[in-house]
Structure formats: structure tokens, C-alpha cells
Design an enzyme around this catalytic site. Structure first.
Site, PDB file in Angstrom:
ATOM      1  N   CYS A 105       0.672  -1.082  -0.099  1.00 37.94           N
ATOM      2  CA  CYS A 105       0.042   0.027  -0.013  1.00 37.94           C
ATOM      3  C   CYS A 105       0.743   1.218   0.086  1.00 37.94           C
ATOM      4  O   CYS A 105       0.612   2.295  -0.690  1.00 37.94           O
ATOM      5  CB  CYS A 105      -0.952   0.113   1.147  1.00 37.94           C
ATOM      6  SG  CYS A 105      -2.192   1.310   1.159  1.00 37.94           S
ATOM      7  N   CYS A 203      -6.376  -3.347   7.150  1.00 35.54           N
ATOM      8  CA  CYS A 203      -7.520  -2.459   7.206  1.00 35.54           C
ATOM      9  C   CYS A 203      -8.619  -3.020   6.368  1.00 35.54           C
ATOM     10  O   CYS A 203      -9.978  -2.921   6.742  1.00 35.54           O
ATOM     11  CB  CYS A 203      -7.185  -1.057   6.421  1.00 35.54           C
ATOM     12  SG  CYS A 203      -6.757  -1.146   4.779  1.00 35.54           S
TER      13      CYS A 203
END
Length: 359
Positions: A105, A203
Site C-alpha cells: 500500500c 484495514c
């Protein structure tokens, strides 16, 4: 007020322009406050990473931006996030590895697509709430990445892939602060709930049920044999994605001494167990290696390395190889080495570089 189309909310002012990656949390909100105090003209943007995610982060980040009086945008990176992070996570597990989605990410979204978008909007810098520092070396003409002043909060392990261009155009305001100082900043400004807990899970899998997530995206996994490293049959596993190298609990077999997952035979669908001594290794091969203080070195060098987040560093020698790979030889037996995880090299507090463990 809708903030889902990247619209401008409030206009800030100043000279040096920085766009902060905001999440509505403590660290990113405090980072903006610190930048404003340093004279930057700031904007804030939240990344929408999953098309079906709740809008709590968008709402909280927007409220913080309103209180700070800065521009605020929403960037929809859900397609990029699916391809570069979520799909990669699933594929790495299916190939027998243990992925690190935070590294991917950061590589592709926070310091890739986000920086590109900031430049399109006329910002010279981006800023994040990461606990890490950077310095400029006049002698080499390169930017250096350094551990946070608060070692307990240091996040340099997941930022080893930063390029010189990314480092030159990124600011880390929280790097010199402790977590307590950061909480005081947001409390004083009413920017976020200072007691808001930090996310401890991936997440996009907030319940921590990784196997269920992978099954939903790739289908039910086949059961198979559990065997010792010498071939002794021990039982049946529930699908290889339910296990990680180094795991001891929840395997479902009994033995005369504790057993750990030491490998996965993907082609034959066999889970391989062994003793604690069999988890130890003396070397590893890393791929997609990035070096920060220099280009690819032309000779081996000694440093320390981490193969897990917040792990104690181990002394090693790094041997550069062809095809952007490296062989890492540890000076003493090392554990917790898993294919798919990152190995990160350090020289004291400075990040030398790192790569993905191939085996």
C-alpha cells in the site's frame, strides 16, 4: 456535506504547498497542525481504498480539515488498491507466502498514486503521519530514511521501498515526536479523539479472519495432509491458507514436543511441521530490493536486518545479486523468516534498504 467526489471544502493559504494524507486519526491530523505551524500551505486528502468501505474515515478527516481550515479532497483509489494490495495479498497466500499488505500500500498508493495526484493539484510535497524521519546527505546528494525518535512507534520497516524522488517530496512531521506529544496536539486543537485506538488489523480485513477473506475471493480451499519434515503423517489440515510459517497453536495435532509450521508444499497440498530448531535459518534470498543511501552496491556489506515488523535486529552480511536480488547471510541462526514478508536492512537508525523474502 458530501465529500466523495474530491470537491474543495475550504481554502488555505501560504507559500510552500503540502498535501497531507489524512485518515481522520490522531497521527495524520497532528501532522497537518505541525505543518501549518511550520508555515506550509496545506491541503488534506483521504484515500478511499475499498468501494464498499464505510465513510467514517472520510467524515472524520473532513471534520479535521474543516477545523484546520485547509483544502480537502477525496481520492478514489479503490481500483488500484484492489489490484496492487488486495489481489496481491490473496495471491501471495495462495502461493504459500505470508504477505505484508502495508508495504504494498505504501509502495503503490500512499507514495505512488497519492504523490502523483498531489502533483496534478499543484502541491510540491505530500505529508503523512508515519513515525519516521528523513535527512539529506550533502556528500552523496541523497535523501536518507531514519527511524523515528520514538523507537517504540517507529514505522521505517514498512517504508524501505521509498525512492529518492518520493523521499525528496515527502514530509514526516510526526517523526520527531512521541505518541503522547501527538495526542496532546490533536486534543488541544479538537482535531480528533486523542484516545482513538490505533488499528491493529489489516484495514480491509478488520475482523482478522484472513482465511475467510481469501476463500470469498478465490474459492474453498482443499484439505490435505499434515506431515513432519521427515515425511511422518500427522493428520489432515483445513486448507493451507489457514496456516503461516512459525505458527504453533491451532494446528490440530498432538506430539511429544511442540511443533511449528516450517513450510508448505503447494504443489502437493501438504502442510509441513517441525521442531523449533527447524525454524532456524542462516540465510535468505530477497527480491525486488531497493537501496536508499546508494544505488545497487558493487560488493557485500555488513548491516543489521529485520524480517518482521518491530522484530529485534539481527547482524548479517548482504550479498548483491543479479536481477535486483540479494542474499542475506545471518551471523547467527535466525528465526521468523517467511516467504512474502519484507527483510529490511539497517545501519544504526538509518534504513539501508530492503526487499521481499523469496525463500
Amino acid at each position: 456535506m458530501s465529500r466523495l467526489k474530491g470537491e474543495l471544502i475550504v481554502t488555505g493559504n501560504g507559500n510552500k504547498r503540502a498535501l497531507a494524507a489524512m485518515s481522520g486519526g490522531v497521527d495524520s491530523s497532528a501532522a497537518v497542525r505541525l505543518l501549518l505551524d511550520q508555515g506550509y500551505s496545506c491541503g488534506g486528502a483521504v484515500m478511499k481504498l475499498a468501494s464498499d468501505e464505510e465513510n467514517d474515515a472520510v467524515r472524520d478527516a473532513g471534520l479535521a480539515a474543516d477545523r484546520l481550515g485547509i483544502d480537502f479532497y477525496v481520492f478514489d483509489f479503490s481500483a488500484e488498491f484492489k489490484e496492487k494490495v488486495m489481489d496481491s495479498f490473496v495471491n501471495t497466500y495462495l502461493s504459500g507466502g505470508t504477505p505484508n499488505p502495508c508495504v504494498e500500500c505504501n509502495r503503490y498508493l500512499k507514495f505512488g498514486a497519492f504523490l502523483d495526484k498531489a502533483r496534478e493539484l499543484g502541491y510540491e510535497y505530500i505529508a503523512t503521519g508515519h513515525y519516521v524521519r528523513k535527512e539529506y546527505c550533502g556528500e552523496s546528494g541523497r535523501w536518507l530514511l531514519k527511524r523515528a525518535a520514538d523507537r517504540a512507534k517507529d514505522q521505517s520497516y514498512v517504508l524501505y521501498s521509498l525512492t529518492q524522488d518520493q523521499l525528496a517530496h515527502t514530509i514526516f512531521p510526526a517523526g520527531e515526536k512521541s505518541k503522547a506529544e501527538i495526542r496532546d496536539i490533536v486534543a488541544a486543537g479538537g482535531l480528533a479523539d486523542p484516545s482513538k485506538p490505533e488499528s491493529q488489523d489489516i484495514c480491509f480485513i478488520p475482523d482478522g479472519r484472513y482465511a475467510d477473506f481469501i476463500i470469498r475471493r478465490s474459492g474453498e480451499q482443499k484439505k490435505g495432509e499434515i506431515r513432519m519434515s521427515d515425511g511422518t503423517y500427522l493428520g489432515e489440515h483445513k486448507g493451507l491458507i489457514n496456516y503461516t510459517v512459525g505458527q504453533r497453536k491451532g494446528i490440530g495435532v498432538s506430539y511429544s514436543e511442540p511443533l511449528f509450521v516450517i513450510d508448505k508444499n503447494i504443489s502437493e497440498n501438504i502442510l509441513i511441521l517441525g521442531t523449533k530448531d527447524e525454524l532456524v535459518c542462516n540465510s535468505l534470498i530477497a527480491g525486488d530490493v531497493n537501496y536508499i543511501p546508494f544505488d545497487k552496491p558493487d560488493k557485500p556489506f555488513e548491516c543489521t536486518a529485520q524480517t518482521r515488523y518491530h522484530q529485534r535486529e539481527a547482524e548479517c552480511t548482504v550479498y548483491p545479486l543479479e536481477n535486483n536480488c540479494a542474499r542475506v547471510e545471518f551471523h547467527s541462526p535466525h528465526t521468523a523468516v517467511s516467504k512474502g514478508q519484507a527483510v529490511v536492512f539497517y545501519d544504526g537508525d538509518y534504513v539501508v534498504g530492503g526487499g521481499t523474502i523469496l525463500g
